[in-house]
Design a protein around this motif. Structure first.
Motif, PDB file in Angstrom:
ATOM      1  N   LEU A 326       0.713  -1.154   0.020  1.00 48.15           N
ATOM      2  CA  LEU A 326      -0.094   0.007  -0.022  1.00 48.15           C
ATOM      3  C   LEU A 326       0.917   1.367  -0.101  1.00 48.15           C
ATOM      4  N   GLU A 327       1.901   1.253   0.817  1.00 44.77           N
ATOM      5  CA  GLU A 327       2.752   2.560   0.784  1.00 44.77           C
ATOM      6  C   GLU A 327       3.128   3.306  -0.191  1.00 44.77           C
ATOM      7  N   PRO A 328       3.453   2.562  -1.423  1.00 48.32           N
ATOM      8  CA  PRO A 328       3.765   3.440  -2.560  1.00 48.32           C
ATOM      9  C   PRO A 328       2.481   4.011  -3.296  1.00 48.32           C
ATOM     10  N   ARG A 329       1.351   3.593  -3.078  1.00 47.78           N
ATOM     11  CA  ARG A 329       0.157   4.030  -3.670  1.00 47.78           C
ATOM     12  C   ARG A 329      -0.238   5.559  -2.957  1.00 47.78           C
ATOM     13  N   LEU A 330       0.330   5.697  -1.583  1.00 46.49           N
ATOM     14  CA  LEU A 330       0.077   7.003  -0.949  1.00 46.49           C
ATOM     15  C   LEU A 330       0.836   7.992  -1.092  1.00 46.49           C
ATOM     16  N   HIS A 331       1.994   7.879  -2.197  1.00 40.94           N
ATOM     17  CA  HIS A 331       2.778   9.051  -2.834  1.00 40.94           C
ATOM     18  C   HIS A 331       1.946  10.338  -3.235  1.00 40.94           C
ATOM     19  N   PRO A 332       2.256  11.363  -2.749  1.00 42.79           N
ATOM     20  CA  PRO A 332       1.231  12.418  -3.167  1.00 42.79           C
ATOM     21  C   PRO A 332       1.207  12.858  -4.647  1.00 42.79           C
ATOM     22  N   LYS A 333       2.335  12.386  -5.535  1.00 39.97           N
ATOM     23  CA  LYS A 333       2.557  12.750  -6.878  1.00 39.97           C
ATOM     24  C   LYS A 333       2.370  11.490  -7.666  1.00 39.97           C
TER      25      LYS A 333
END
Length: 486
Positions: A326-333
């Protein structure tokens, strides 16, 4: 045909098969009898389990990281969707056991009130004696002791598990009286208007923010101050779809973090395709659901310190794998969930809470003795993925993705002007000032519209051999907008 803006394809149905057997059987039967999407009964069932747990359990994940076991759920359905019938079926056992608990405690209330009355009479006589002796030390001490004895007698309050149309201030008082637990369950969305300040004139989210996180709550009343170390609030709501969009524009709903705490469900309405002669809920299925849910409430009600649930090593590994993905999917850009990271960043915690509720539903008496297993965590993750897909749709419906909102503005301009073609510069000039800072900033938005099939980029014209500024890129408009009769 162009794809509607923000469309994520067909949304999944609630995975009822992930629920414990006795819950799944009732959820699917209620959905059949009421001819409603299974999402409605599934979401209300989770809220019912959260109400039954009532803050009497926490999950110790690792180290000092714990999660309370309560949820905020909201399902959006149009009018005449039989939301009330679903709520009534899923929550009636809670209201029944609430009444039984009240009957059980009434004799204690009568006894305590009688004791207070007797001690108050003694205190009044002691006070009169102290006055008559002009404050003699012994008489004054007796009067002081008698008054203190009144305060030592605590009159129990009638149990209240559920509230409906309630202000935040009143809900906070009830929650303190109930030892830090309360559920707001409603087949209407009026609570959002109340939170926005319908009665007070100012938004008040404090209880709902603290009640989701399990934080300490202090309530100052006219005659006393009360506090609970951990306020646990459950919200289970059914609203009309337009309410989802309205709350996003309410002052503070997004900025204070309230929108990120809800688990959203936006099922497709089946009005117009319903079976007018559905099968009723089998009586044994209804009886089992009522008995098991009431047992869960009754057993957990008397706990003062919460049960501490543990994850098995396998369940914790399953959680970690999901969190890492999940973590990379939270990147703002770069992440596809970056525009709603306030929600997605809490989704792992929500999954842990769901896993705990599924575990307690299967083990209401001794759930703390057995760790939450990997299969239960896998079921919770599948439910969590369902809520993620629906949250994407909900946040798009709320206009939470800025790029989608800009694309919607451009599309509205195209639909209003109905050009067969237009240039990037024409689009920039035709939109309200400030929509885009520069002409080049329009290109990503037009690429998004092109991806949805509303427009198509024309091949660039041959370059002028004499040089000069290249012409602005041009787009063809889908005939659905620009064609005859559009």
């Amino acid at each position: 045909m162009p794809t509607p803006l923000g469309s994520h394809g067909p949304l999944p149905a609630f995975p009822a098969h992930c629920l414990p057997d006795w819950v799944r059987a009732f959820v699917t039967a209620v959905a059949e009898e009421t001819q409603t999407p299974v999402d409605a009964a599934g979401c209300v069932a989770l809220a019912a389990l959260s109400t039954a747990a009532g803050g009497r359990a926490i999950v110790r994940v690792r180290g000092t990281y714990t999660e309370p076991v309560n949820l905020f759920t909201v399902v959006a359905l149009p009018p005449a969707s039989r939301k009330s019938a679903v709520f009534r079926a899923l929550t009636s056992p809670i209201l029944k056991v609430e009444a039984e608990l009240a009957e059980r405690i009434k004799p204690q209330i009568v006894e305590a009130e009688l004791a207070r009355s007797v001690v108050a009479g003694v205190a009044e006589k002691a006070k009169s004696k102290a006055i008559g002796t002009k404050g003699a030390p012994d008489a004054l001490a007796d009067a002081s002791d008698a008054v203190a004895a009144i305060e030592e007698i605590k009159v129990p309050v009638l149990p209240q598990l559920v509230a409906d149309d309630v202000t935040p201030e009143r809900a906070a008082s009830i929650l303190c009286d109930q030892g830090g637990r309360l559920a707001v369950l409603s087949a209407e969305g009026g609570i959002f208007q109340i939170l926005a300040g319908r009665y007070s004139g100012a938004p008040n989210f404090d209880l709902f923010l603290k009640g989701h996180a399990g934080d300490m709550l202090r309530v100052d009343r006219r005659d006393r101050t009360e506090h609970v170390e951990s306020a646990i609030l459950t919200l289970g709501l059914a609203v009309q779809p337009e309410v989802i969009r309205e709350i996003a524009t309410g002052p503070g709903f997004r900025g204070k973090g309230l929108l990120g705490r809800f688990l959203y469900a936006l099922p497709e309405s089946n009005i117009g395709t319903r079976n007018v002669d559905p099968d009723p809920v089998p009586q044994e299925v209804a009886d089992t659901y009522a008995e098991r849910l009431m047992r869960m409430v009754t057993h957990l009600f008397d706990w003062t310190d919460p049960q501490v649930l543990q994850l098995s090593p396998e369940a914790d590994q399953t959680r970690l794998e999901y969190a890492r993905a999940l973590e990379p999917r939270l990147h703002p850009k770069l992440g596809d969930l970056g525009h709603m990271s306030d929600w997605a960043g809490k989704s792992v915690g929500a999954i842990i809470r769901i896993a705990a509720l599924l575990h307690l539903a299967d083990n209401p008496v001794d759930g703390y003795r057995t760790p939450i297993g990997a299969d239960t965590m896998a079921d919770a993750i599948e439910i969590g993925r369902y809520f993620t897909r629906h949250a994407e749709a909900a946040f798009d419906h709320m206009g939470a993705d800025p790029e989608t909102e800009r694309a919607r503005l451009v599309l509205e301009w195209i639909q209003r002007k109905k050009p067969a073609r237009f240039t990037v510069r024409e689009a920039f000039s035709g939109l309200p000032r400030g929509t885009f800072r520069r002409v080049a900033d329009v290109l990503p938005t037009l690429e998004l519209l092109e991806g949805y099939g509303w427009i198509a980029l024309e091949p660039p014209p041959p370059r002028n051999p004499k040089g000069g500024r290249p012409p602005s890129p041009a787009y063809q408009v889908h005939p659905q907008i620009s064609g005859p009769g559009a």
